[in-house]
Write a protein that holds these residues in place. Structure first.
Motif, PDB file in Angstrom:
ATOM      1  N   GLY A   1     141.769  28.439 -17.950  1.00 30.80           N
ATOM      2  CA  GLY A   1     140.743  28.479 -19.118  1.00 30.80           C
ATOM      3  C   GLY A   1     139.845  29.306 -18.765  1.00 30.80           C
ATOM      4  O   GLY A   1     139.159  28.948 -20.587  1.00 30.80           O
TER       5      GLY A   1
ATOM      6  N   GLY B   1     145.031  30.324 -19.777  1.00 32.06           N
ATOM      7  CA  GLY B   1     145.183  28.936 -20.380  1.00 32.06           C
ATOM      8  C   GLY B   1     146.129  28.412 -20.251  1.00 32.06           C
ATOM      9  O   GLY B   1     146.725  28.936 -19.677  1.00 32.06           O
TER      10      GLY B   1
ATOM     11  N   ASN C   1     149.292  25.686 -21.133  1.00 35.54           N
ATOM     12  CA  ASN C   1     150.014  24.815 -22.448  1.00 35.54           C
ATOM     13  C   ASN C   1     151.147  23.858 -21.771  1.00 35.54           C
ATOM     14  O   ASN C   1     151.065  24.112 -20.369  1.00 35.54           O
ATOM     15  CB  ASN C   1     150.413  25.321 -23.264  1.00 35.54           C
ATOM     16  CG  ASN C   1     151.538  26.246 -23.052  1.00 35.54           C
ATOM     17  OD1 ASN C   1     152.254  26.757 -21.660  1.00 35.54           O
ATOM     18  ND2 ASN C   1     151.936  27.058 -24.310  1.00 35.54           N
TER      19      ASN C   1
ATOM     20  N   ARG D   1     138.796  34.471 -25.106  1.00 30.60           N
ATOM     21  CA  ARG D   1     139.804  33.474 -24.930  1.00 30.60           C
ATOM     22  C   ARG D   1     140.030  32.620 -26.186  1.00 30.60           C
ATOM     23  O   ARG D   1     140.430  31.590 -26.053  1.00 30.60           O
ATOM     24  CB  ARG D   1     138.001  32.902 -23.474  1.00 30.60           C
ATOM     25  CG  ARG D   1     137.670  33.644 -22.685  1.00 30.60           C
ATOM     26  CD  ARG D   1     137.456  32.442 -22.151  1.00 30.60           C
ATOM     27  NE  ARG D   1     135.716  32.121 -22.612  1.00 30.60           N
ATOM     28  CZ  ARG D   1     134.431  32.995 -21.893  1.00 30.60           C
ATOM     29  NH1 ARG D   1     135.366  34.340 -21.123  1.00 30.60           N
ATOM     30  NH2 ARG D   1     133.882  33.029 -22.649  1.00 30.60           N
ATOM     31  N   ALA D   2     139.396  32.767 -26.846  1.00 32.21           N
ATOM     32  CA  ALA D   2     139.261  32.196 -28.027  1.00 32.21           C
ATOM     33  C   ALA D   2     140.597  31.946 -28.924  1.00 32.21           C
ATOM     34  O   ALA D   2     141.440  31.731 -28.893  1.00 32.21           O
ATOM     35  CB  ALA D   2     138.259  32.473 -29.316  1.00 32.21           C
TER      36      ALA D   2
ATOM     37  N   ALA E   1     143.525  31.092 -26.480  1.00 33.73           N
ATOM     38  CA  ALA E   1     143.678  29.264 -26.874  1.00 33.73           C
ATOM     39  C   ALA E   1     144.284  28.998 -28.237  1.00 33.73           C
ATOM     40  O   ALA E   1     144.637  28.182 -27.839  1.00 33.73           O
ATOM     41  CB  ALA E   1     141.857  28.676 -27.052  1.00 33.73           C
TER      42      ALA E   1
ATOM     43  N   LEU F   1     147.581  29.523 -27.035  1.00 38.64           N
ATOM     44  CA  LEU F   1     148.945  28.869 -26.490  1.00 38.64           C
ATOM     45  C   LEU F   1     148.284  27.223 -27.294  1.00 38.64           C
ATOM     46  O   LEU F   1     149.207  26.410 -26.736  1.00 38.64           O
ATOM     47  CB  LEU F   1     147.674  28.004 -25.402  1.00 38.64           C
ATOM     48  CG  LEU F   1     147.898  29.439 -24.310  1.00 38.64           C
ATOM     49  CD1 LEU F   1     146.710  29.185 -23.122  1.00 38.64           C
ATOM     50  CD2 LEU F   1     149.024  30.344 -23.700  1.00 38.64           C
ATOM     51  N   THR F   2     147.835  26.799 -28.063  1.00 39.19           N
ATOM     52  CA  THR F   2     148.202  25.559 -29.089  1.00 39.19           C
ATOM     53  C   THR F   2     149.981  25.401 -29.966  1.00 39.19           C
ATOM     54  O   THR F   2     150.179  26.491 -29.840  1.00 39.19           O
ATOM     55  CB  THR F   2     147.127  25.439 -30.213  1.00 39.19           C
ATOM     56  OG1 THR F   2     147.953  26.672 -30.968  1.00 39.19           O
ATOM     57  CG2 THR F   2     145.443  25.719 -29.884  1.00 39.19           C
TER      58      THR F   2
END
Length: 566
Positions: free
Chosen positions: A490, A523, A525, A551-552, A555, A558-559
């Motif tokens: 992450g 990151g 999941n 990074r944002a 993220a 990966l949701t």
């Protein structure tokens, strides 16, 4: 035309031809300049083939013309031994563009009474009976042609003549390769080595001069900018050598289209991007050539056509007060053609008002001719113009917009790898990056495996890129890459060559690949751990401060639903 069946060559003829080849080889051994080689070759080939005339022409790819360098022998009215401006559009001789015919010789004759082929017409006009043409190949590409002609009272060219002409052309090519070796450094300054077209430096200089004429005299200046479709797929599936062959074939078609606009320049901007610069033609004439280029590209073996954009000072695009502005307009049109998968050109200024292409190109921002004292040189990055932007807010908006465009209103339902690919590719393109890589590690695993990548352009060490390509299925122990191991959990980082405190393993990766910097984020999941790497070079925008942005975005990608890579 079909050649007459060969007669069995007499022993004396075979000896004469062997002697002629030896004489040509000896003569070329003492010729050092290009014109020395050309003059010697034409004279020796004429004598060896018992021809009335021998000519050697060079294919100038950036203009799409065959230019006659020398005529040796019995000259017809209007012909010169060393002509200054005897040129012919390659579109009049389509066989020279057809790579499937290389390196065989072919012939034409006035016996083809109904033929309107340009060579037959020229034979009639100059009082000759037949001609033999052999392509001259240098480094696997057609450099030009050897043309031989005979009068009506001489024997007809046959298949044995064709074979011998091909042998002479091969001998000439060796002499030319040696002569070109001495001129290579100067030539490469303004020539793309893969395609033989003009390069980015040459088109910059030519466009500046063209726009100056536009300001002084009102000359219409137009640009065709195109991007070869399918190159990434071809490189991924069949290797970069096959992709290079596609680029070479497209360059030949671009050269032919350039010949339809006499005086224009065809160039390779880099990677899969090409352009044609034309002066003094109406916008409609330029668009017609762009349409023809799109049709040709769709017919190319292994290709998927081109995305083509056109911009002209003669169209309603508003004031064009800089060369950069014209390039941004053409590039924005090409960008829209790429996004909509258009098989026809998109033309700036011809959409419904307000024109989306003109809006995408942004406002004109003239660049000072010289930078102020103490400032870095002016930014000559034109080929994406306003489409490249390293502002964090613009980056976030562009990548999130691309995610939403792929799955409108359903971003989180796309597969993990697909979402990460959108993030990596859009992020890299906004920075004008070199390449991006996505890697995966299973849950509880420690071995990282590259699962998807894209190379937008080659760095100074193509072998390194190919090595990574060949190592796609290789697993890497995260213990050897502590910065990457932390990113997979992450985190993320930005690293530039030579920075104090760099991770040595990551520094080696940059140096081996010929990169300047990298932006890395990762990151996890339910499917496992993921790592996105974006690499840049000296042509890319600065990457300072962009680690948190990537990074944002990772993220966000990966949701939602998780899926394993194939």
């Amino acid at each position: 035309m079909p050649l007459p069946p060969p007669a069995a060559p007499a022993a004396s003829d075979a000896a004469r031809r062997l002697h002629a080849v030896m004489e040509l080889a000896r003569a070329l051994a003492t010729a050092h300049t290009l014109m020395d080689v050309v003059r010697t070759s034409a004279r020796q080939a004429r004598l060896a083939m018992d021809a009335a005339l021998a000519s050697i022409s060079v294919w100038e790819r950036d203009s799409g013309h065959l230019r006659v360098l020398v005529n040796d022998g019995d000259l017809a009215e209007g012909e010169e031994a060393l002509p200054n401006a005897e040129t012919y559009a390659v579109t009049d001789f389509p066989e020279i563009i057809d790579h499937t015919a290389w390196p065989n010789a072919w012939s034409n004759s006035v016996d083809e009474h109904d033929s309107e082929h340009e060579r037959v017409v020229a034979l009639r006009r100059r009082g000759r009976h037949g001609c033999m043409v052999a392509p001259i190949m240098v480094e696997g590409r057609v450099w030009g042609e050897l043309y031989l002609a005979r009068h009506a009272d001489q024997p007809r060219f046959d298949a044995v003549d064709a074979e011998f002409a091909a042998v002479l052309a091969a001998q000439i090519s060796a002499g030319l390769a040696q002569a070109e070796h001495y001129q290579r450094i100067e030539k490469l300054a303004f020539t793309d080595p893969l395609t033989g077209l003009a390069n980015r430096r040459a088109i910059d200089a030519r466009l500046d001069a063209a726009m100056n004429r536009h300001y002084r005299e009102g000359t219409v200046v137009s640009l065709i900018v195109c991007d070869v479709n399918g190159l990434k797929r071809l490189n991924d599936e069949r290797g970069h050598d096959v992709g290079d062959r596609l680029l070479e074939r497209f360059a030949d078609q671009l050269s032919a289209c350039s010949a339809m606009l006499p005086g224009s320049m065809a160039a390779r901007l880099g990677g899969d991007e090409f352009c044609v610069l034309a002066e003094g033609f109406s916008p409609d004439e330029v668009v017609a050539v762009a349409e023809d280029l799109c049709r040709r590209a769709l017919r190319m073996h292994d290709g998927e056509g081109v995305a083509c954009g056109v911009a002209s000072t003669g169209d309603p695009v508003g004031p064009v007060t800089s060369a950069d502005r014209l390039f941004r307009l053409a590039d924005a049109a090409q960008y829209r053609a790429k996004g909509s998968r258009a098989i026809h050109p998109v033309v700036a200024g011809r959409g419904q008002p307000p024109d989306l292409t003109v809006s995408l190109a942004g406002d004109d921002a003239p660049v000072a001719a010289e930078p102020a004292a103490g400032l870095p040189p002016r930014d000559r990055r034109r080929f994406r113009g306003a489409l490249h932007n390293a502002d964090p807010g613009r980056l976030l908006a562009a990548v999130l917009g691309a995610l939403d465009e792929r799955e409108p209103g359903r971003v989180h339902r796309a597969d993990t790898l697909g979402r990460l690919e959108i993030v990596a590719d859009t992020f890299a393109r906004m920075l004008d990056g070199v390449s991006w890589w996505i890697s995966y590690v299973p849950p509880q695993g420690r071995a990282l495996r590259s699962v998807r990548y894209s190379i937008h352009r080659m760095t100074g060490t193509p072998s390194a890129a190919r090595a990574r390509y060949e190592a796609l299925t290789t697993e890497y122990d995260l213990a050897a890459y502590p910065a990457s191991a932390e990113a997979v959990q992450g985190g993320g980082f930005v690293q530039q060559v030579g920075d104090v405190g760099n991770d040595p393993a990551e520094e080696d990766l940059l140096l081996i690949g010929g990169y300047k910097a990298m932006v890395v984020a990762g990151g996890t999941n339910a499917a496992g751990g993921w790592l996105v790497e974006v690499f840049t070079d000296d042509l890319s925008l600065p990457v300072q401060g962009l680690g948190p942005v990537l990074r944002a975005l990772v993220a966000v990608a990966l949701t939602g639903g998780a899926s394993l890579p194939e």
